[in-house]
Structures are given as C-alpha cells and as structure tokens.
Design a protein around this motif. Sequence first.
Motif, mmCIF file in Angstrom:
data_model
loop_
_atom_site.group_PDB
_atom_site.id
_atom_site.type_symbol
_atom_site.label_atom_id
_atom_site.label_comp_id
_atom_site.label_asym_id
_atom_site.label_seq_id
_atom_site.Cartn_x
_atom_site.Cartn_y
_atom_site.Cartn_z
ATOM 1 N N GLU A 88 0.818 -1.207 0.000
ATOM 2 C CA GLU A 88 0.000 0.000 0.000
ATOM 3 C C GLU A 88 0.856 1.264 0.000
ATOM 4 O OE1 GLU A 88 -3.396 2.326 -0.090
ATOM 5 O OE2 GLU A 88 -3.291 0.150 -0.252
ATOM 6 N N THR A 89 1.922 1.240 0.805
ATOM 7 C CA THR A 89 2.802 2.414 0.884
ATOM 8 C C THR A 89 3.417 2.710 -0.467
ATOM 9 O OG1 THR A 89 3.323 1.872 3.165
ATOM 10 C CG2 THR A 89 4.769 3.443 2.072
ATOM 11 N N ASN A 90 3.853 1.653 -1.167
ATOM 12 C CA ASN A 90 4.451 1.838 -2.485
ATOM 13 C C ASN A 90 3.448 2.386 -3.486
ATOM 14 O OD1 ASN A 90 6.986 1.008 -1.752
ATOM 15 N ND2 ASN A 90 6.694 -1.105 -2.372
ATOM 16 N N ARG A 91 2.197 1.950 -3.354
ATOM 17 C CA ARG A 91 1.179 2.444 -4.288
ATOM 18 C C ARG A 91 0.956 3.941 -4.082
ATOM 19 N NH1 ARG A 91 -1.274 -2.564 -3.163
ATOM 20 N NH2 ARG A 91 -2.970 -1.725 -1.916
ATOM 21 N N VAL A 92 0.909 4.359 -2.823
ATOM 22 C CA VAL A 92 0.748 5.789 -2.533
ATOM 23 C C VAL A 92 1.948 6.562 -3.069
ATOM 24 C CG1 VAL A 92 0.585 7.511 -0.699
ATOM 25 C CG2 VAL A 92 -0.700 5.385 -0.515
ATOM 26 N N GLN A 93 3.158 6.019 -2.843
ATOM 27 C CA GLN A 93 4.356 6.668 -3.376
ATOM 28 C C GLN A 93 4.299 6.743 -4.896
ATOM 29 O OE1 GLN A 93 7.323 4.087 -1.635
ATOM 30 N NE2 GLN A 93 7.882 5.602 -0.099
ATOM 31 N N GLY A 94 3.741 5.709 -5.513
ATOM 32 C CA GLY A 94 3.609 5.696 -6.969
ATOM 33 C C GLY A 94 2.766 6.846 -7.473
ATOM 34 N N PHE A 95 1.639 7.097 -6.813
ATOM 35 C CA PHE A 95 0.804 8.235 -7.211
ATOM 36 C C PHE A 95 1.524 9.548 -6.966
ATOM 37 C CE2 PHE A 95 -2.911 5.284 -6.821
ATOM 38 C CZ PHE A 95 -3.358 5.429 -8.124
ATOM 39 N N GLU A 96 2.314 9.609 -5.901
ATOM 40 C CA GLU A 96 3.026 10.845 -5.594
ATOM 41 C C GLU A 96 4.064 11.187 -6.654
ATOM 42 O OE1 GLU A 96 4.553 10.233 -1.685
ATOM 43 O OE2 GLU A 96 2.694 10.814 -0.710
ATOM 44 N N VAL A 97 4.715 10.176 -7.235
ATOM 45 C CA VAL A 97 5.735 10.466 -8.246
ATOM 46 C C VAL A 97 5.140 10.573 -9.648
ATOM 47 C CG1 VAL A 97 7.639 9.469 -6.932
ATOM 48 C CG2 VAL A 97 6.368 8.005 -8.527
ATOM 49 N N GLY A 98 3.828 10.327 -9.772
ATOM 50 C CA GLY A 98 3.189 10.634 -11.047
ATOM 51 C C GLY A 98 2.605 9.474 -11.823
ATOM 52 N N THR A 99 2.447 8.292 -11.193
ATOM 53 C CA THR A 99 1.781 7.204 -11.913
ATOM 54 C C THR A 99 0.288 7.514 -12.035
ATOM 55 O OG1 THR A 99 1.538 4.799 -12.037
ATOM 56 C CG2 THR A 99 1.256 5.796 -9.886
ATOM 57 N N ASP A 100 -0.380 6.913 -13.016
ATOM 58 C CA ASP A 100 -1.777 7.237 -13.294
ATOM 59 C C ASP A 100 -2.760 6.192 -12.787
ATOM 60 O OD1 ASP A 100 -1.416 9.710 -15.013
ATOM 61 O OD2 ASP A 100 -0.140 8.281 -16.060
ATOM 62 N N ASP A 101 -2.285 4.968 -12.610
ATOM 63 C CA ASP A 101 -3.153 3.894 -12.143
ATOM 64 C C ASP A 101 -2.257 2.790 -11.605
ATOM 65 O OD1 ASP A 101 -5.396 2.422 -11.559
ATOM 66 O OD2 ASP A 101 -6.078 2.189 -13.627
ATOM 67 N N TYR A 102 -2.835 1.843 -10.885
ATOM 68 C CA TYR A 102 -2.039 0.693 -10.454
ATOM 69 C C TYR A 102 -2.870 -0.578 -10.532
ATOM 70 C CZ TYR A 102 -4.295 0.672 -5.811
ATOM 71 O OH TYR A 102 -5.200 0.605 -4.788
ATOM 72 N N ILE A 103 -2.181 -1.685 -10.701
ATOM 73 C CA ILE A 103 -2.803 -3.003 -10.739
ATOM 74 C C ILE A 103 -2.042 -3.895 -9.768
ATOM 75 C CG2 ILE A 103 -3.256 -5.048 -12.162
ATOM 76 C CD1 ILE A 103 -3.458 -3.131 -14.569
ATOM 77 N N VAL A 104 -2.784 -4.630 -8.944
ATOM 78 C CA VAL A 104 -2.168 -5.456 -7.912
ATOM 79 C C VAL A 104 -1.918 -6.876 -8.435
ATOM 80 C CG1 VAL A 104 -2.437 -6.393 -5.581
ATOM 81 C CG2 VAL A 104 -3.306 -4.112 -6.106
ATOM 82 N N LYS A 105 -0.691 -7.368 -8.217
ATOM 83 C CA LYS A 105 -0.368 -8.759 -8.528
ATOM 84 C C LYS A 105 -0.842 -9.649 -7.381
ATOM 85 C CE LYS A 105 4.033 -7.813 -10.930
ATOM 86 N NZ LYS A 105 5.489 -8.048 -10.844
ATOM 87 N N PRO A 106 -1.286 -10.872 -7.653
ATOM 88 C CA PRO A 106 -1.497 -11.444 -8.984
ATOM 89 C C PRO A 106 -2.732 -10.822 -9.640
ATOM 90 C CG PRO A 106 -2.252 -12.963 -7.306
ATOM 91 C CD PRO A 106 -1.616 -11.824 -6.576
ATOM 92 N N PHE A 107 -2.635 -10.545 -10.917
ATOM 93 C CA PHE A 107 -3.707 -9.840 -11.611
ATOM 94 C C PHE A 107 -4.359 -10.724 -12.673
ATOM 95 C CE2 PHE A 107 0.415 -8.605 -13.474
ATOM 96 C CZ PHE A 107 0.291 -9.229 -14.712
#
Length: 239
Positions: A88-107
């Motif tokens: 979860e922390t990495n996903r939040v960091q991802g949005f902070e650095v500019g990612t647009d969406d995320y998908i959780v493995k296994p997907f």
Amino acid sequence: MENQNSKILIVDDEERIRRLLRMYLEREDYTIEEAENGEEALVKATSFDYDLILLDIMMPGMDGLEVCKQLREKKATPIIMLTAKGEETNRVQGFEVGTDDYIVKPFSPREVVLRVKALLRRSSPTKFLQTETSTKDVIVYPHLTIDNDAHRVTADGKDVSLTPKEYELLYFLAKAPDKVFDREQLLKEVWHYEFFGDLRTVDTHVKRLREKLNKVSSSAAKMIVTVWGVGYKFEVVSE
C-alpha cells in the motif's frame, strides 16, 4: 482498429509476466516492447514515444518508483504501476511520483487489458475527433482553455503537457469554479480510490500541476487556489 497505432512498453524483471502481458495485449492489436529492468526502461521511455507504460514497482537496481520519478521530469507518458499485494505504501508513493493507475499482482490479464484501454481513452488526444459535433466539450477561462474532446490544455495560447491524472484533476476543478473540494473528495472523484488518510497524493499533483501551468502562464497557475485547512478550489482570475 483504434488500438493499431498504440505502442506499449512492458517493464518487469520477470520474463513470464512480460510474456503473459505481451500475449494478451498483442491480441488487442497493441504494439509491444519490453524492458527487463529500470535502467533499460528509462532509456527506452525517454528515447521513444510510448502511448502507455506498464511498470513494475519492485525490481532490482532502479525500481519502478525511481523510473517514474525521473521520467516525469521529461515526459507525461501514461503509466500503470504493477504492485504486489500489501504494498500500500508503495502504491501511494507511486501516485506521488506521477503514476496514473495501479494493478495489484497477482492480476487478471483481462483486467490489465481493460485498465489499459480505459487509460488510453482518457489520454488519447484524438479520442473524440472522429466526428465533428456542435456540442464540443470545451472550458474557456481567461488565460486557460481546456478542450476535453481533444484532451488538450492551453494557457495563454501555449500547450501544457499534463499526465492523465494531472489533466483529470484540473478538469474536475475547472468544471466547478469557486467550489471548494477537500482532499478526500478529490481522491475519490479523480483517483477513484479510498486511501484512508493518505492525502499527500493530492498535494503532490496540485504542486506539479501549478508548476507546469506556471511555466507558461502565472495567471493560469494562480487559478488553483489552496483553501487552508480544507482543500482546493478553482478560482477564475482575469489578470
């Protein structure tokens, strides 16, 4: 076919995941290229224009967060992060650095295809230009014009290059001038996720949005107003 010219870069250190994603996306007529680490991904993403990047967070060497951060200094290419469960922390960091969406493995590969299509539709500059209609979706203010049909933002007549999320945030605020939105509302309406108090994502995107607007028009940048202790609003300025 609408997907024919869309080029996607898949970045993951696991070959089986790259192969799986390639198989499903090529069925949809996307052109696929691969990178097996962050360094290779950054070289490719800065050297060539991709329509979308699928980017794994956890990779040896340069991880996906660093790739995204460095790429955002140069390009607004749409990015979907691939994250493991519990990050979860990495996903939040991802949005902070500019990612647009995320998908959780296994997907589910089908979910990936649907997310890719949705993000490409939002970011495509020609998605509604096949037919001319009399009801164009254009917001015009002094110093700022948002053409939602063309997904194009101009400030004082100059184009502003925004990521899909930066664009959606600006468009959402601009549709309701003078209305104050708190950070929780913006997370729900723009990101469609509940972050349970991780509100830095909104602040980071507002900061980046202002910086990009300010490069071409300080007047346009001033339209995004901080309402201290509450959130943000879009305020029309004439000067």
